[in-house]
Scaffold this motif. Sequence first.
Motif, PDB file in Angstrom:
ATOM      1  N   CYS A  63     -76.348 -43.598-104.073  1.00 37.27           N
ATOM      2  CA  CYS A  63     -76.969 -44.867-103.661  1.00 37.27           C
ATOM      3  C   CYS A  63     -76.247 -46.080-104.212  1.00 37.27           C
ATOM      4  CB  CYS A  63     -78.429 -44.915-104.120  1.00 37.27           C
ATOM      5  SG  CYS A  63     -79.533 -44.194-102.933  1.00 37.27           S
ATOM      6  N   TYR A  64     -75.684 -45.948-105.412  1.00 34.64           N
ATOM      7  CA  TYR A  64     -75.047 -47.086-106.080  1.00 34.64           C
ATOM      8  C   TYR A  64     -73.534 -46.889-106.177  1.00 34.64           C
ATOM      9  CZ  TYR A  64     -79.944 -47.601-107.310  1.00 34.64           C
ATOM     10  OH  TYR A  64     -81.327 -47.715-107.239  1.00 34.64           O
ATOM     11  N   HIS A  65     -72.983 -46.104-105.244  1.00 35.13           N
ATOM     12  CA  HIS A  65     -71.536 -45.834-105.237  1.00 35.13           C
ATOM     13  C   HIS A  65     -70.777 -47.097-104.831  1.00 35.13           C
ATOM     14  CE1 HIS A  65     -67.786 -43.648-104.453  1.00 35.13           C
ATOM     15  NE2 HIS A  65     -68.328 -42.619-105.063  1.00 35.13           N
ATOM     16  N   ASN A  66     -69.548 -47.222-105.354  1.00 34.30           N
ATOM     17  CA  ASN A  66     -68.786 -48.427-105.007  1.00 34.30           C
ATOM     18  C   ASN A  66     -68.258 -48.386-103.570  1.00 34.30           C
ATOM     19  OD1 ASN A  66     -66.915 -46.447-105.305  1.00 34.30           O
ATOM     20  ND2 ASN A  66     -65.766 -47.421-106.968  1.00 34.30           N
ATOM     21  N   ASN A  67     -68.265 -47.225-102.932  1.00 33.48           N
ATOM     22  CA  ASN A  67     -67.895 -47.122-101.515  1.00 33.48           C
ATOM     23  C   ASN A  67     -69.142 -47.392-100.666  1.00 33.48           C
ATOM     24  OD1 ASN A  67     -67.538 -45.923 -98.852  1.00 33.48           O
ATOM     25  ND2 ASN A  67     -65.655 -45.013 -99.663  1.00 33.48           N
ATOM     26  N   ARG A  68     -69.067 -48.407 -99.800  1.00 28.19           N
ATOM     27  CA  ARG A  68     -70.250 -48.807 -99.025  1.00 28.19           C
ATOM     28  C   ARG A  68     -70.765 -47.687 -98.123  1.00 28.19           C
ATOM     29  NH1 ARG A  68     -67.214 -53.323 -97.784  1.00 28.19           N
ATOM     30  NH2 ARG A  68     -66.838 -52.316 -95.788  1.00 28.19           N
ATOM     31  N   GLY A  69     -69.842 -46.962 -97.485  1.00 25.36           N
ATOM     32  CA  GLY A  69     -70.251 -45.896 -96.565  1.00 25.36           C
ATOM     33  C   GLY A  69     -71.029 -44.803 -97.271  1.00 25.36           C
ATOM     34  N   ILE A  70     -70.536 -44.405 -98.443  1.00 25.24           N
ATOM     35  CA  ILE A  70     -71.226 -43.362 -99.223  1.00 25.24           C
ATOM     36  C   ILE A  70     -72.612 -43.852 -99.634  1.00 25.24           C
ATOM     37  CG2 ILE A  70     -71.164 -42.071-101.404  1.00 25.24           C
ATOM     38  CD1 ILE A  70     -68.124 -41.924-101.118  1.00 25.24           C
ATOM     39  N   ALA A  71     -72.678 -45.099-100.094  1.00 21.65           N
ATOM     40  CA  ALA A  71     -73.970 -45.670-100.507  1.00 21.65           C
ATOM     41  C   ALA A  71     -74.952 -45.710 -99.334  1.00 21.65           C
ATOM     42  CB  ALA A  71     -73.762 -47.065-101.071  1.00 21.65           C
ATOM     43  N   ALA A  72     -74.433 -46.074 -98.152  1.00 23.49           N
ATOM     44  CA  ALA A  72     -75.310 -46.166 -96.976  1.00 23.49           C
ATOM     45  C   ALA A  72     -75.893 -44.802 -96.612  1.00 23.49           C
ATOM     46  CB  ALA A  72     -74.529 -46.735 -95.792  1.00 23.49           C
ATOM     47  N   HIS A  73     -75.046 -43.772 -96.625  1.00 24.67           N
ATOM     48  CA  HIS A  73     -75.551 -42.431 -96.298  1.00 24.67           C
ATOM     49  C   HIS A  73     -76.503 -41.908 -97.374  1.00 24.67           C
ATOM     50  CE1 HIS A  73     -73.382 -41.817 -92.631  1.00 24.67           C
ATOM     51  NE2 HIS A  73     -72.212 -42.013 -93.179  1.00 24.67           N
ATOM     52  N   GLY A  74     -76.214 -42.244 -98.637  1.00 19.28           N
ATOM     53  CA  GLY A  74     -77.131 -41.835 -99.704  1.00 19.28           C
ATOM     54  C   GLY A  74     -78.510 -42.460 -99.536  1.00 19.28           C
ATOM     55  N   VAL A  75     -78.525 -43.754 -99.178  1.00 16.52           N
ATOM     56  CA  VAL A  75     -79.796 -44.457 -98.955  1.00 16.52           C
ATOM     57  C   VAL A  75     -80.528 -43.867 -97.749  1.00 16.52           C
ATOM     58  CG1 VAL A  75     -80.726 -46.660 -98.165  1.00 16.52           C
ATOM     59  CG2 VAL A  75     -79.156 -46.624-100.064  1.00 16.52           C
ATOM     60  N   ARG A  76     -79.779 -43.534 -96.698  1.00 17.04           N
ATOM     61  CA  ARG A  76     -80.423 -42.968 -95.504  1.00 17.04           C
ATOM     62  C   ARG A  76     -81.058 -41.613 -95.816  1.00 17.04           C
ATOM     63  NH1 ARG A  76     -76.911 -41.909 -90.182  1.00 17.04           N
ATOM     64  NH2 ARG A  76     -77.243 -44.107 -89.709  1.00 17.04           N
ATOM     65  N   VAL A  77     -80.364 -40.790 -96.610  1.00 18.05           N
ATOM     66  CA  VAL A  77     -80.938 -39.481 -96.994  1.00 18.05           C
ATOM     67  C   VAL A  77     -82.236 -39.693 -97.767  1.00 18.05           C
ATOM     68  CG1 VAL A  77     -80.583 -37.417 -98.404  1.00 18.05           C
ATOM     69  CG2 VAL A  77     -78.731 -38.244 -96.958  1.00 18.05           C
ATOM     70  N   LEU A  78     -82.210 -40.622 -98.741  1.00 16.64           N
ATOM     71  CA  LEU A  78     -83.417 -40.890 -99.537  1.00 16.64           C
ATOM     72  C   LEU A  78     -84.565 -41.395 -98.661  1.00 16.64           C
ATOM     73  CD1 LEU A  78     -82.499 -42.599-102.933  1.00 16.64           C
ATOM     74  CD2 LEU A  78     -83.680 -40.441-102.551  1.00 16.64           C
ATOM     75  N   THR A  79     -84.237 -42.293 -97.735  1.00 20.61           N
ATOM     76  CA  THR A  79     -85.276 -42.847 -96.843  1.00 20.61           C
ATOM     77  C   THR A  79     -85.901 -41.747 -95.997  1.00 20.61           C
ATOM     78  OG1 THR A  79     -84.052 -44.924 -96.741  1.00 20.61           O
ATOM     79  CG2 THR A  79     -85.727 -44.556 -95.054  1.00 20.61           C
ATOM     80  N   ASN A  80     -85.046 -40.901 -95.402  1.00 20.66           N
ATOM     81  CA  ASN A  80     -85.563 -39.827 -94.540  1.00 20.66           C
ATOM     82  C   ASN A  80     -86.415 -38.830 -95.322  1.00 20.66           C
ATOM     83  OD1 ASN A  80     -84.432 -40.793 -92.180  1.00 20.66           O
ATOM     84  ND2 ASN A  80     -82.514 -39.691 -92.448  1.00 20.66           N
ATOM     85  N   ILE A  81     -85.995 -38.534 -96.563  1.00 21.92           N
ATOM     86  CA  ILE A  81     -86.812 -37.621 -97.390  1.00 21.92           C
ATOM     87  C   ILE A  81     -88.160 -38.265 -97.690  1.00 21.92           C
ATOM     88  CG2 ILE A  81     -86.984 -36.505 -99.658  1.00 21.92           C
ATOM     89  CD1 ILE A  81     -83.929 -36.217 -99.617  1.00 21.92           C
ATOM     90  N   THR A  82     -88.140 -39.546 -98.049  1.00 19.26           N
ATOM     91  CA  THR A  82     -89.386 -40.263 -98.381  1.00 19.26           C
ATOM     92  C   THR A  82     -90.344 -40.301 -97.197  1.00 19.26           C
ATOM     93  OG1 THR A  82     -88.103 -41.657 -99.876  1.00 19.26           O
ATOM     94  CG2 THR A  82     -90.293 -42.433 -99.286  1.00 19.26           C
TER      95      THR A  82
END
Length: 962
Positions: A352-371
């Motif tokens: 979620c807090y990765h310096n690569n924007r794409g990785i951070a975006a996918h991490g946030v999407r995974v968390l959102t979908n799980i929630t």
Amino acid sequence: MASNSTKSFLADAGYGEQELDANSALMELDKGLRSGKLGEQCEAVVRFPRLFQKYPFPILINSAFLKLADVFRVGNNFLRLCVLKVTQQSEKHLEKILNVDEFVKRIFSVIHSNDPVARAITLRMLGSLASIIPERKNAHHSIRQSLDSHDNVEVEAAVFAAANFSAQSKDFAVGICNKISEMIQGLATPVDLKLKLIPILQHMHHDAILASSARQLLQQLVTSYPSTKMVIVSLHTFTLLAASSLVDTPKQIQLLLQYLKNDPRKAVKRLAIQDLKLLANKTPHTWSKENIQALCECALQTPYDSLKLGMLSVLSTLSGTIAIKHYFSIVPGNVSSSPRSSDLVKLAQECCYHNNRGIAAHGVRVLTNITVSCQEKDLLALEQDAVFGLESLLVLCSQDDSPGAQATLKIALNCMVKLAKGRPHLSQSVVETLLTQLHSAQDADRILMCHCLAAIAMQLPVLGDGMLGDLMELYKVIGRSATDKQQELLVSLATVIFVASQKALSVEVKAVIKQQLESVSNGWTVYRIARQASRMGNHDMAKELYQSLLTQVASEHFYFWLNSLKEFSHAEQCLTGLQEENYSSALSCIAESLKFYHKGIASLTAASTPLNPLSFQCEFVKLRIDLLQAFSQLICTCNSLKTSPPPAIATTIAMTLGNDLQRCGRISNQMKQSMEEFRSLASRYGDLYQASFDADSATLRNVELQQQSCLLISHAIEALILDPESASFQEYGSTGTAHADSEYERRMMSVYNHVLEEVESLNRKYTPVSYMHTACLCNAIIALLKVPLSFQRYFFQKLQSTSIKLALSPSPRNPAEPIAVQNNQQLALKVEGVVQHGSKPGLFRKIQSVCLNVSSTLQSKSGQDYKILIDNMTNEMEQRVEPHNDYFSTQFLLNFAVLGTHNITVESSVKDANGIVWKTGPRTTIFVKSLEDPYSQQIRLQQQQAQQPLQQQQQRNAYTRF
């Protein structure tokens, strides 16, 4: 005349052209094909796809393809290449070729040429025709033969044709599989040819045995040829074969995960990730918990950001499907760990807090979908992680103006909308974050944030009046330039302001918006803002904006359109002064509103053109006018209880007639008429709904709400006055449970529930008709009209366009001229049709099948009346056909036993993927004249001649007796 036909052919395709134009265009192209100049011939050939698009019926397409086949047969290789390209561009029209044998015969004659290039083009041509000639053995034989050719161009063409025929024909696939296998495994075959042959195996999925043999061969190739190129091509073919055959998908996922984990080459790892993404999109239900766990472990261990990004994109795709529920499901016998302690959540939190924007975006999407998808109670910490991750990503993207930042921002904002919808209690913090970032973000990012704010606020009333001040401050300092981004931002921010101020806009807000629009906006921006105001029910603002635009348009049709919108907004503004219990002012408000609506409908009719008839808009407004008149009439009827009470003998009349309602006097009949009128209006709203196939879901829901308003009032009249004993409230009680997608819908639902509660409390308590009953009805009308009407998107803008064009055969040369048919024969009526789309086909719904209804009625009899069965008098038939490549055809057998002129009507309607029937039209009419057959006519004349002497003899006998 030739130049005119060429001009009409080159012009933009329209609807309703005469058949003469099609023939003229074909003749003009034929003239070019027969030209002695190569350039003119090529120009004529490349114009054929446009001709097919404009006149997509078999009779013309068949003639055109036969002419192209002649050019292919006698022309040079460049002309053949042009014909090949035309055929490939017109793939969806190939099945309309009627003389397939003759067409293929002319093409196939070139296969015996001594020129290998000509043979190669012919093979590619045959491959392009595989959908209509899948089982032609001579084509199969030529392809097998050409695979052994010594010319590389011919071999490549044979590979192309073999792939196309393998996809269409099971027999060819079975026959060619061993040949392909031998060539791939043969030492004499060059490596680059092997790489082209391997993808043919993806089509070997026609049965389980064939698929199994292809899988074994690919398995051998992967192990026998470990070079990067061979492994990549073999693995990808393996994946496509598994995706088509479905049975072996779990094995393929395991194989790809194995290569992803163990193979050190980055190219192979990237290919494995790409194929895993393909399988995640196509078959997410085949992913087991172990597969997802293995992918998570690989992502946690890899040191390369590019590979981690790919793996996370696969996981984010899976997290939005059923696979995520499988991953967190509790297996009997095992103690399941909580979602928070799983590797997938650890990976998402880490990224979620990765310096690569794409990785951070996918991490946030995974968390959102799980929630959103996991409904456990102990997800508070996970929810907070998702919100914090979204906030940090939002801050990161809004400060970055690089091209990739906007794509990442869109992902983050989509996650915010999804999170607010799935977890409503988080929406407030999400909205506050967005409002904070709006002040410091770039203009392009602000537009996207405004869209996100509007989307959240439409679903949930989270934008309060307290936030309106921040929005207005931002609107004032939005910028002083008239760039495109600034104009877009003005529209987006004005939309958010309209959503935030759910009731009427204050004078200060209107002043700020108008001042800003005058300084930096153009007319199109003002129109878009006015359109949003009409959509949100801010009609006073919309009226002023439309008024300011009236003198800025160049076309009188645009002027009348804007004038009609201004009148409609003014009419709706008149209804804002309604007050409960004040029925006389309600009547005057409705009368004033109707006055402006009648002015508006006159302007709207003047704004319509043959190419843009505005049929939905006109019908919607006519229904609104009729509804307002019905409301006005019902209020007058309720008032008549005071102005014209029942006579003294009303009770005696009621007892005499046995109808207890007659003791109320004339109001009972008036109420009955009023109830029927509201039911008729509901039926007309239902017809409008069925005719709006291309409308977006919000517009259809709006039409549905208007229909429910009519049904509600008719039900209230029945329950309170006409039939209180049998009134049922169960079917109406569920309206409030549905999730509302807009503020307008929420307010209407609230009114429905309130009215139903009032009616139910009065029902059976008091004997009808009392002043309490009439007051309840009048208050219900006022409550419905106090909710400002929303003019939805389809009223202004048509995003999807679908129309059906029908062709009947036989058809007369002159439309008014009837087709002659003998009464002892049946007419075979062939109905062909083409589905025509706009720029975004299937955006909201797609056509699954077309329903054709054919009916005939007798218009005028000729000759003597005969005793004929009633069944023979009319024809009424219906057939459902499924369009293929937007084309359908069927036949009807019609009987015309009665002599005279018959009127045949063919009407089409469509059925979408959900099974809903839509009355889209068109409606076509032809005339048939039923004539007496010669044999019957001859027998009838003979009988008449035989009867004449007998009648004369009877007359003489009568005279003699006299």
